[in-house]
Motif scaffolding. Structure first.
Motif, PDB file in Angstrom:
ATOM      1  N   MET A   1       0.848  -1.186   0.000  1.00  0.00           N
ATOM      2  CA  MET A   1       0.000   0.000   0.000  1.00  0.00           C
ATOM      3  C   MET A   1       0.886   1.238   0.000  1.00  0.00           C
ATOM      4  SD  MET A   1      -2.993   0.976  -0.130  1.00  0.00           S
ATOM      5  CE  MET A   1      -4.499   1.422   0.609  1.00  0.00           C
ATOM      6  N   LEU A   2       0.560   2.213  -0.815  1.00  0.00           N
ATOM      7  CA  LEU A   2       1.324   3.446  -0.891  1.00  0.00           C
ATOM      8  C   LEU A   2       1.023   4.323   0.313  1.00  0.00           C
ATOM      9  CD1 LEU A   2       0.732   4.323  -4.628  1.00  0.00           C
ATOM     10  CD2 LEU A   2       2.776   3.342  -3.615  1.00  0.00           C
ATOM     11  N   LYS A   3       2.021   5.116   0.705  1.00  0.00           N
ATOM     12  CA  LYS A   3       1.780   6.085   1.754  1.00  0.00           C
ATOM     13  C   LYS A   3       0.837   7.143   1.211  1.00  0.00           C
ATOM     14  CE  LYS A   3       6.320   5.635   3.837  1.00  0.00           C
ATOM     15  NZ  LYS A   3       7.550   6.318   4.169  1.00  0.00           N
ATOM     16  N   SER A   4      -0.205   7.466   1.932  1.00  0.00           N
ATOM     17  CA  SER A   4      -1.176   8.446   1.460  1.00  0.00           C
ATOM     18  C   SER A   4      -0.888   9.810   2.054  1.00  0.00           C
ATOM     19  CB  SER A   4      -2.590   8.016   1.851  1.00  0.00           C
ATOM     20  OG  SER A   4      -2.927   6.831   1.184  1.00  0.00           O
ATOM     21  N   LEU A   5      -1.195  10.826   1.282  1.00  0.00           N
ATOM     22  CA  LEU A   5      -1.081  12.202   1.740  1.00  0.00           C
ATOM     23  C   LEU A   5      -2.481  12.775   1.847  1.00  0.00           C
ATOM     24  CD1 LEU A   5       1.897  13.277  -0.481  1.00  0.00           C
ATOM     25  CD2 LEU A   5       1.944  12.578   1.899  1.00  0.00           C
ATOM     26  N   ALA A   6      -2.693  13.654   2.777  1.00  0.00           N
ATOM     27  CA  ALA A   6      -4.033  14.101   3.107  1.00  0.00           C
ATOM     28  C   ALA A   6      -4.633  15.118   2.153  1.00  0.00           C
ATOM     29  CB  ALA A   6      -4.035  14.676   4.521  1.00  0.00           C
ATOM     30  N   LYS A   7      -3.842  15.974   1.509  1.00  0.00           N
ATOM     31  CA  LYS A   7      -4.481  17.025   0.732  1.00  0.00           C
ATOM     32  C   LYS A   7      -3.949  17.083  -0.690  1.00  0.00           C
ATOM     33  CE  LYS A   7      -1.331  20.334   2.773  1.00  0.00           C
ATOM     34  NZ  LYS A   7      -1.158  21.508   3.548  1.00  0.00           N
ATOM     35  N   PRO A   8      -4.832  17.397  -1.648  1.00  0.00           N
ATOM     36  CA  PRO A   8      -4.404  17.527  -3.039  1.00  0.00           C
ATOM     37  C   PRO A   8      -3.691  18.852  -3.251  1.00  0.00           C
ATOM     38  CG  PRO A   8      -6.728  18.021  -2.856  1.00  0.00           C
ATOM     39  CD  PRO A   8      -6.263  17.551  -1.485  1.00  0.00           C
ATOM     40  N   ALA A   9      -2.951  18.953  -4.353  1.00  0.00           N
ATOM     41  CA  ALA A   9      -2.304  20.216  -4.702  1.00  0.00           C
ATOM     42  C   ALA A   9      -3.377  21.247  -5.022  1.00  0.00           C
ATOM     43  CB  ALA A   9      -1.388  20.021  -5.898  1.00  0.00           C
ATOM     44  N   PRO A  10      -3.115  22.493  -4.701  1.00  0.00           N
ATOM     45  CA  PRO A  10      -4.098  23.522  -5.010  1.00  0.00           C
ATOM     46  C   PRO A  10      -4.210  23.728  -6.518  1.00  0.00           C
ATOM     47  CG  PRO A  10      -2.059  24.498  -4.226  1.00  0.00           C
ATOM     48  CD  PRO A  10      -1.936  23.012  -4.047  1.00  0.00           C
ATOM     49  N   ALA A  11      -5.351  24.244  -6.933  1.00  0.00           N
ATOM     50  CA  ALA A  11      -5.565  24.511  -8.349  1.00  0.00           C
ATOM     51  C   ALA A  11      -4.647  25.641  -8.804  1.00  0.00           C
ATOM     52  CB  ALA A  11      -7.019  24.900  -8.582  1.00  0.00           C
ATOM     53  N   ALA A  12      -4.169  25.536 -10.030  1.00  0.00           N
ATOM     54  CA  ALA A  12      -3.306  26.563 -10.593  1.00  0.00           C
ATOM     55  C   ALA A  12      -4.142  27.755 -11.019  1.00  0.00           C
ATOM     56  CB  ALA A  12      -2.541  26.010 -11.787  1.00  0.00           C
ATOM     57  N   VAL A  13      -3.584  28.937 -10.847  1.00  0.00           N
ATOM     58  CA  VAL A  13      -4.200  30.152 -11.336  1.00  0.00           C
ATOM     59  C   VAL A  13      -3.655  30.359 -12.743  1.00  0.00           C
ATOM     60  CG1 VAL A  13      -4.422  32.628 -10.980  1.00  0.00           C
ATOM     61  CG2 VAL A  13      -4.307  31.091  -9.010  1.00  0.00           C
ATOM     62  N   SER A  14      -4.533  30.387 -13.730  1.00  0.00           N
ATOM     63  CA  SER A  14      -4.110  30.455 -15.125  1.00  0.00           C
ATOM     64  C   SER A  14      -3.666  31.862 -15.488  1.00  0.00           C
ATOM     65  CB  SER A  14      -5.255  30.022 -16.032  1.00  0.00           C
ATOM     66  OG  SER A  14      -4.856  30.091 -17.368  1.00  0.00           O
ATOM     67  N   ALA A  15      -2.493  31.953 -16.101  1.00  0.00           N
ATOM     68  CA  ALA A  15      -1.981  33.220 -16.615  1.00  0.00           C
ATOM     69  C   ALA A  15      -1.195  32.917 -17.877  1.00  0.00           C
ATOM     70  CB  ALA A  15      -1.082  33.896 -15.579  1.00  0.00           C
ATOM     71  N   ALA A  16      -1.431  33.705 -18.912  1.00  0.00           N
ATOM     72  CA  ALA A  16      -0.739  33.473 -20.180  1.00  0.00           C
ATOM     73  C   ALA A  16       0.733  33.847 -20.036  1.00  0.00           C
ATOM     74  CB  ALA A  16      -1.389  34.303 -21.274  1.00  0.00           C
ATOM     75  N   PRO A  17       1.642  32.927 -20.382  1.00  0.00           N
ATOM     76  CA  PRO A  17       3.057  33.246 -20.282  1.00  0.00           C
ATOM     77  C   PRO A  17       3.485  34.212 -21.382  1.00  0.00           C
ATOM     78  CG  PRO A  17       2.761  31.066 -21.239  1.00  0.00           C
ATOM     79  CD  PRO A  17       1.399  31.570 -20.833  1.00  0.00           C
ATOM     80  N   THR A  18       4.489  35.004 -21.086  1.00  0.00           N
ATOM     81  CA  THR A  18       5.060  35.868 -22.109  1.00  0.00           C
ATOM     82  C   THR A  18       5.772  34.989 -23.133  1.00  0.00           C
ATOM     83  OG1 THR A  18       7.165  36.082 -20.964  1.00  0.00           O
ATOM     84  CG2 THR A  18       5.434  37.687 -20.386  1.00  0.00           C
ATOM     85  N   GLU A  52      -3.444   8.199  -3.074  1.00  0.00           N
ATOM     86  CA  GLU A  52      -2.534   7.142  -3.534  1.00  0.00           C
ATOM     87  C   GLU A  52      -1.630   7.635  -4.656  1.00  0.00           C
ATOM     88  OE1 GLU A  52      -4.952   3.029  -2.668  1.00  0.00           O
ATOM     89  OE2 GLU A  52      -5.586   4.257  -4.380  1.00  0.00           O
ATOM     90  N   ALA A  53      -2.169   8.396  -5.592  1.00  0.00           N
ATOM     91  CA  ALA A  53      -1.354   8.920  -6.686  1.00  0.00           C
ATOM     92  C   ALA A  53      -0.305   9.892  -6.159  1.00  0.00           C
ATOM     93  CB  ALA A  53      -2.238   9.591  -7.734  1.00  0.00           C
ATOM     94  N   ARG A  54      -0.707  10.783  -5.265  1.00  0.00           N
ATOM     95  CA  ARG A  54       0.274  11.712  -4.663  1.00  0.00           C
ATOM     96  C   ARG A  54       1.317  10.936  -3.865  1.00  0.00           C
ATOM     97  NH1 ARG A  54       0.462  16.802  -4.362  1.00  0.00           N
ATOM     98  NH2 ARG A  54       1.147  16.890  -2.205  1.00  0.00           N
ATOM     99  N   GLY A  55       0.887   9.906  -3.175  1.00  0.00           N
ATOM    100  CA  GLY A  55       1.827   9.081  -2.418  1.00  0.00           C
ATOM    101  C   GLY A  55       2.850   8.417  -3.319  1.00  0.00           C
ATOM    102  N   PHE A  56       2.424   7.960  -4.482  1.00  0.00           N
ATOM    103  CA  PHE A  56       3.336   7.362  -5.458  1.00  0.00           C
ATOM    104  C   PHE A  56       4.381   8.379  -5.902  1.00  0.00           C
ATOM    105  CE2 PHE A  56       4.458   6.699  -9.925  1.00  0.00           C
ATOM    106  CZ  PHE A  56       5.006   5.424  -9.867  1.00  0.00           C
ATOM    107  N   PHE A  57       3.937   9.578  -6.288  1.00  0.00           N
ATOM    108  CA  PHE A  57       4.883  10.602  -6.741  1.00  0.00           C
ATOM    109  C   PHE A  57       5.779  11.085  -5.601  1.00  0.00           C
ATOM    110  CE2 PHE A  57       1.900  10.889 -10.326  1.00  0.00           C
ATOM    111  CZ  PHE A  57       2.818  10.783 -11.360  1.00  0.00           C
ATOM    112  N   ARG A  58       5.238  11.132  -4.399  1.00  0.00           N
ATOM    113  CA  ARG A  58       6.051  11.521  -3.241  1.00  0.00           C
ATOM    114  C   ARG A  58       7.159  10.493  -3.003  1.00  0.00           C
ATOM    115  NH1 ARG A  58       6.497  11.305   2.255  1.00  0.00           N
ATOM    116  NH2 ARG A  58       6.926  13.302   3.243  1.00  0.00           N
ATOM    117  N   GLN A  59       6.836   9.217  -3.143  1.00  0.00           N
ATOM    118  CA  GLN A  59       7.848   8.157  -2.999  1.00  0.00           C
ATOM    119  C   GLN A  59       8.954   8.305  -4.028  1.00  0.00           C
ATOM    120  OE1 GLN A  59       7.250   6.693   0.325  1.00  0.00           O
ATOM    121  NE2 GLN A  59       8.611   5.444  -0.879  1.00  0.00           N
ATOM    122  N   ILE A  60       8.592   8.697  -5.249  1.00  0.00           N
ATOM    123  CA  ILE A  60       9.604   8.950  -6.273  1.00  0.00           C
ATOM    124  C   ILE A  60      10.540  10.062  -5.796  1.00  0.00           C
ATOM    125  CG2 ILE A  60       9.991   9.867  -8.605  1.00  0.00           C
ATOM    126  CD1 ILE A  60       7.433   8.327  -9.427  1.00  0.00           C
ATOM    127  N   GLY A  61       9.971  11.121  -5.249  1.00  0.00           N
ATOM    128  CA  GLY A  61      10.787  12.216  -4.727  1.00  0.00           C
ATOM    129  C   GLY A  61      11.694  11.778  -3.584  1.00  0.00           C
TER     130      GLY A  61
END
Length: 168
Positions: A1-18, A52-61
């Motif tokens: 079982m993957l280590k779980s993290l409690a909160k998802p990443a916040p939504a990105a604020v969209s801004a057009a890049p230069t 679970e998905a965040r836990g997977f990526f966190r394990q990679i880190g």
């Protein structure tokens, strides 16, 4: 079982890049890997719980940071310099550290994929912020941090970067 993290990443604020930022962003996130990595993240978040998905990526880190070791430094300024050297070598952006009452604040900017199209950016932010949680957790623990302390994404992170807190 993957280590779980409690909160998802916040939504990105969209801004057009230069045009300059769009060019640099495209160079930073290699086209040969961009679609694969975003698709991998989308599949994991689509087929597993967000924790679970965040836990997977966190394990990679966590694993990456254990392989990419830092020299021990004595000051926060020295740590910031060493971190920026490692991040630069990986083309992963920049970090700014500051001390707060009960944590070290970690401000990560100019990350790969920061200027992806809106559909891809959100899924990539969720994945990459979890990787960075793992990376910063190990790197700060190896600088004398306690084993029970972790880098945690803060909800107030913005589209131009991530805010983490390393502490209790």
């Amino acid at each position: 079982m993957l280590k779980s993290l409690a909160k998802p990443a916040p939504a990105a604020v969209s801004a057009a890049p230069t045009p300059d930022m769009a060019y640099l962003a495209a160079r930073q996130f290699s086209p040969q890997w961009r679609d694969f990595l975003v698709t991998l993240a989308a599949e994991l978040f689509g087929n597993f719980s967000a924790d679970e998905a965040r836990g997977f990526f966190r394990q990679i880190g966590l694993r990456m940071a254990a392989e990419v070791k830092l020299p021990v430094v004595e000051t926060l300024e020295g740590l910031e310099s060493v971190l920026n050297g490692r991040l630069s070598a990986m083309d992963w952006g920049l970090v700014k550290l500051s001390v707060e009452e009960d944590a070290i604040a970690i401000r990560h900017s100019a990350y790969p994929g920061q200027h992806l199209d809106e559909a891809s950016a959100e899924i990539w932010r969720r994945a990459f912020s979890a990787v960075l949680e793992g990376v910063y957790t190990v790197w700060l623990q190896t600088q004398g941090g306690r084993a029970d302390m972790e880098a945690k994404l803060r909800a107030e992170s913005q589209a131009d970067g991530f805010e983490f807190a390393y502490g209790l």
